[in-house]
Each structure stands twice: as structure tokens, then as C-alpha cells.
Motif scaffolding. Structure first.
Motif, PDB file in Angstrom:
ATOM      1  N   GLN A  93       0.843  -1.201   0.000  1.00 50.62           N
ATOM      2  CA  GLN A  93       0.000   0.000   0.000  1.00 50.62           C
ATOM      3  C   GLN A  93       0.878   1.251   0.000  1.00 50.62           C
ATOM      4  O   GLN A  93       0.585   2.226  -0.704  1.00 50.62           O
ATOM      5  CB  GLN A  93      -0.924  -0.010   1.217  1.00 50.62           C
ATOM      6  CG  GLN A  93      -1.926   1.108   1.218  1.00 50.62           C
ATOM      7  CD  GLN A  93      -2.900   1.012   2.367  1.00 50.62           C
ATOM      8  OE1 GLN A  93      -2.728   0.206   3.286  1.00 50.62           O
ATOM      9  NE2 GLN A  93      -3.930   1.816   2.343  1.00 50.62           N
ATOM     10  N   GLU A 116       3.932   1.484  -1.228  1.00 50.14           N
ATOM     11  CA  GLU A 116       4.544   1.583  -2.558  1.00 50.14           C
ATOM     12  C   GLU A 116       3.559   2.121  -3.582  1.00 50.14           C
ATOM     13  O   GLU A 116       3.898   2.955  -4.413  1.00 50.14           O
ATOM     14  CB  GLU A 116       5.088   0.224  -3.002  1.00 50.14           C
ATOM     15  CG  GLU A 116       6.281  -0.261  -2.198  1.00 50.14           C
ATOM     16  CD  GLU A 116       7.471   0.680  -2.271  1.00 50.14           C
ATOM     17  OE1 GLU A 116       7.793   1.161  -3.387  1.00 50.14           O
ATOM     18  OE2 GLU A 116       8.074   0.953  -1.227  1.00 50.14           O
ATOM     19  N   ILE A 117       2.321   1.655  -3.519  1.00 48.15           N
ATOM     20  CA  ILE A 117       1.285   2.134  -4.437  1.00 48.15           C
ATOM     21  C   ILE A 117       1.036   3.619  -4.214  1.00 48.15           C
ATOM     22  O   ILE A 117       0.886   4.393  -5.156  1.00 48.15           O
ATOM     23  CB  ILE A 117      -0.012   1.310  -4.280  1.00 48.15           C
ATOM     24  CG1 ILE A 117       0.201  -0.100  -4.819  1.00 48.15           C
ATOM     25  CG2 ILE A 117      -1.192   1.998  -4.971  1.00 48.15           C
ATOM     26  CD1 ILE A 117      -0.900  -1.072  -4.469  1.00 48.15           C
ATOM     27  N   SER A 118       1.007   4.028  -2.955  1.00 48.77           N
ATOM     28  CA  SER A 118       0.799   5.433  -2.627  1.00 48.77           C
ATOM     29  C   SER A 118       1.932   6.289  -3.192  1.00 48.77           C
ATOM     30  O   SER A 118       1.682   7.350  -3.775  1.00 48.77           O
ATOM     31  CB  SER A 118       0.707   5.604  -1.116  1.00 48.77           C
ATOM     32  OG  SER A 118       0.521   6.955  -0.777  1.00 48.77           O
ATOM     33  N   LYS A 119       3.171   5.817  -3.038  1.00 48.21           N
ATOM     34  CA  LYS A 119       4.323   6.546  -3.589  1.00 48.21           C
ATOM     35  C   LYS A 119       4.201   6.675  -5.102  1.00 48.21           C
ATOM     36  O   LYS A 119       4.448   7.739  -5.668  1.00 48.21           O
ATOM     37  CB  LYS A 119       5.630   5.830  -3.256  1.00 48.21           C
ATOM     38  CG  LYS A 119       6.076   5.956  -1.838  1.00 48.21           C
ATOM     39  CD  LYS A 119       7.381   5.195  -1.674  1.00 48.21           C
ATOM     40  CE  LYS A 119       7.699   4.926  -0.235  1.00 48.21           C
ATOM     41  NZ  LYS A 119       8.904   4.075  -0.088  1.00 48.21           N
ATOM     42  N   LEU A 120       3.828   5.584  -5.764  1.00 47.24           N
ATOM     43  CA  LEU A 120       3.699   5.606  -7.222  1.00 47.24           C
ATOM     44  C   LEU A 120       2.596   6.555  -7.671  1.00 47.24           C
ATOM     45  O   LEU A 120       2.764   7.289  -8.648  1.00 47.24           O
ATOM     46  CB  LEU A 120       3.435   4.200  -7.758  1.00 47.24           C
ATOM     47  CG  LEU A 120       4.609   3.232  -7.682  1.00 47.24           C
ATOM     48  CD1 LEU A 120       4.147   1.825  -8.065  1.00 47.24           C
ATOM     49  CD2 LEU A 120       5.746   3.689  -8.562  1.00 47.24           C
ATOM     50  N   SER A 121       1.486   6.536  -6.972  1.00 42.57           N
ATOM     51  CA  SER A 121       0.368   7.405  -7.385  1.00 42.57           C
ATOM     52  C   SER A 121       0.716   8.864  -7.142  1.00 42.57           C
ATOM     53  O   SER A 121       0.335   9.727  -7.923  1.00 42.57           O
ATOM     54  CB  SER A 121      -0.922   7.015  -6.676  1.00 42.57           C
ATOM     55  OG  SER A 121      -0.839   7.263  -5.298  1.00 42.57           O
ATOM     56  N   HIS A 122       1.457   9.153  -6.076  1.00 42.31           N
ATOM     57  CA  HIS A 122       1.861  10.522  -5.823  1.00 42.31           C
ATOM     58  C   HIS A 122       2.876  10.997  -6.855  1.00 42.31           C
ATOM     59  O   HIS A 122       2.799  12.120  -7.345  1.00 42.31           O
ATOM     60  CB  HIS A 122       2.441  10.674  -4.402  1.00 42.31           C
ATOM     61  CG  HIS A 122       1.410  10.712  -3.344  1.00 42.31           C
ATOM     62  ND1 HIS A 122       0.769   9.587  -2.886  1.00 42.31           N
ATOM     63  CD2 HIS A 122       0.875  11.763  -2.660  1.00 42.31           C
ATOM     64  CE1 HIS A 122      -0.102   9.929  -1.960  1.00 42.31           C
ATOM     65  NE2 HIS A 122      -0.065  11.237  -1.799  1.00 42.31           N
ATOM     66  N   SER A 123       3.820  10.124  -7.213  1.00 43.82           N
ATOM     67  CA  SER A 123       4.821  10.530  -8.194  1.00 43.82           C
ATOM     68  C   SER A 123       4.199  10.662  -9.584  1.00 43.82           C
ATOM     69  O   SER A 123       4.557  11.534 -10.352  1.00 43.82           O
ATOM     70  CB  SER A 123       6.005   9.559  -8.224  1.00 43.82           C
ATOM     71  OG  SER A 123       5.608   8.281  -8.669  1.00 43.82           O
ATOM     72  N   ALA A 124       3.248   9.824  -9.900  1.00 43.25           N
ATOM     73  CA  ALA A 124       2.566   9.926 -11.203  1.00 43.25           C
ATOM     74  C   ALA A 124       1.722  11.191 -11.250  1.00 43.25           C
ATOM     75  O   ALA A 124       1.685  11.886 -12.266  1.00 43.25           O
ATOM     76  CB  ALA A 124       1.693   8.701 -11.444  1.00 43.25           C
ATOM     77  N   GLY A 125       1.067  11.505 -10.137  1.00 47.91           N
ATOM     78  CA  GLY A 125       0.264  12.727 -10.070  1.00 47.91           C
ATOM     79  C   GLY A 125       1.119  13.970 -10.135  1.00 47.91           C
ATOM     80  O   GLY A 125       0.766  14.951 -10.763  1.00 47.91           O
TER      81      GLY A 125
END
Length: 64
Positions: free
Chosen positions: A49, A51-60
Motif C-alpha cells: 500500500q 509503494e502504491i501510494s508513492k507511485l500514485s503521488h509521483s505519477a500525479g
């Protein structure tokens, strides 16, 4: 014919509690092992969770 049986986390926890309270020594051992396995899976889910949060923040952030 194939049958798949899935146990929900809450049901597994209830079974472990019953085994710890009323089970044989072997049943108690198995319940302890299952509780630790469940803890490992929960820890892994928290990590994923994050890691997913980090990815979604970096993509955003990249899209802005």
C-alpha cells in the motif's frame, strides 16, 4: 470437478482463537503458526500500500 474454498480473515482469526482456547497442543501450535503467517501477509499488504501510494503521488506530480 474442482472445488475452491476460500476463508475470510475474520473466520480464520476466529478459528485460531478457538484452537488456542480449546485445542490440543498440536492445534495450538498450528494456530500460532497461522497467526504469524497472517501477520506476515498483513505486513506485506501495508508495504505494498505504501509503494502504491508513492507511485500514485509521483505519477500525479509528474502530470501537473
Amino acid at each position: 470437478m474442482t472445488m475452491t474454498i476460500e476463508m475470510k480473515w475474520k473466520s480464520a482469526a476466529r478459528m485460531c482463537i478457538a484452537a488456542l482456547e480449546n485445542g490440543t497442543d498440536e492445534g495450538k501450535r498450528i494456530a500460532r503458526e497461522e497467526i504469524m503467517r497472517m501477520a506476515d501477509v498483513a505486513d506485506m499488504a501495508v508495504e505494498l500500500q505504501g509503494e502504491i501510494s508513492k507511485l500514485s503521488h509521483s505519477a500525479g506530480g509528474a502530470a501537473k
